[in-house]
Write an enzyme that holds these catalytic residues in place. Structure first.
Site, PDB file in Angstrom:
ATOM      1  N   PRO A  33       0.835  -1.207   0.000  1.00  0.00           N
ATOM      2  CG  PRO A  33      -0.642  -1.523   1.754  1.00  0.00           C
ATOM      3  CD  PRO A  33       0.657  -2.007   1.204  1.00  0.00           C
ATOM      4  CD  GLU A  34       3.169   2.660  -4.350  1.00  0.00           C
ATOM      5  OE1 GLU A  34       3.316   3.814  -4.799  1.00  0.00           O
ATOM      6  OE2 GLU A  34       3.423   1.637  -5.011  1.00  0.00           O
TER       7      GLU A  34
END
Ligand SMILES: [Zn+2]
Length: 274
Positions: free
Chosen positions: A2-3
């Site tokens: 996840p960014e």
């Protein structure tokens, strides 16, 4: 992993449900997921705390508990933070369960266990090196193109490596580094310091566009990412280069290339990116 857009989606979903709630208790099923302080102290300290804010810094979820105390969640590679009804069966790889005063559970699950939970003041977490010092937020209105140019200009390393460096710019990972470099027409292996002011301006615009579009589409579920309700995002079908090595470039039709930069697989178009 996840960014920024995926973490932002989770944070904005959770905020209206968590702010004003009290953490009644915490159960740790895999105590070493807590990296600071000792797990027993962590459990004792969060119990009874009132949730005042839910925010994000880079890829870190920051839950404000008053008196400057933060409950910090980093999702690592496969972390998922979900708000569920307590009757929901416990999924495997669930490592922490926070019981809230409205009866719901905030659960942290992480099959690969690269994620972590922390508790402390910001100063405490930074000085003990439990949390790194992070660069500016790329979607912040105060983050200007000139600032990006200055940060690139002094670096003699690959352009993509600078985008991935959390101390240079916070929140960008493999997906949005490749996407924004493609949109900007810049090769990922080009030396960062050789990027002109004009090209840095283009990259600044592409980076912000890539991140904002992904937030609007609730993130990219390229592997295990799920939002706070366990649902997949919508950006994965709209990615231009990430995960498309060997497939035709949407602009020129030539096959996309793959190389490794900073240990990460990197996809780009040799024709469109210079
Ligand atoms: Zn192309």
């Amino acid at each position: 992993m996840p960014e920024l857009p995926e973490v932002e989606t989770i944070v904005s979903d959770l905020r209206p449900h968590l702010v004003g709630r009290t953490i009644v208790s915490c159960d740790l099923l895999f105590p070493t997921i807590v990296r600071h302080p000792e797990p027993e102290l962590f459990i004792d300290s969060v119990a009874g705390m009132h949730i005042e804010s839910v925010g994000r810094r880079g890829k870190f979820i920051l839950i404000g508990l008053g008196d400057g105390l933060l409950l910090v969640v980093h999702l690592g590679m496969t972390g998922q933070l979900r708000l569920v009804d307590p009757a929901t069966p416990l999924q495997n790889h669930t490592h922490a369960v926070f019981s809230l005063d409205d009866g719901r559970h905030l659960r942290y699950r992480d099959p690969r266990r690269f994620g972590r939970l922390l508790l402390g003041t910001e100063e405490d977490l930074l000085s003990s090196k439990k949390m790194p010092r992070l660069g500016p937020e790329p979607i912040d209105p105060g983050f200007l193109a000139e600032e990006l140019y200055r940060r690139l200009h002094k670096r003699r390393t690959a352009l993509k490596a600078v985008l991935l460096d959390q101390a240079a710019i916070a929140g960008v990972g493999n997906i949005y580094a490749d996407e924004s470099l493609h949109r900007a027409g810049l090769r990922p292996d080009r030396i960062a310091g050789t990027v002109s002011r004009k090209k840095a301006q283009k990259l600044h615009e592409s980076l912000r566009d890539s991140l904002r579009t992904a937030i609007e589409n609730r993130g990219s579920s390229v592997d295990t990412y799920r939002d706070a309700w366990g649902k997949i995002g919508g950006q994965q079908e709209k990615l231009l280069v990430y995960g498309r090595a060997g497939e035709p470039c949407f602009t020129c039709g030539r096959p996309l290339s793959m190389i490794r930069i900073a240990g990460r697989s990197t996809v780009f178009c040799r024709h469109c990116q210079r």
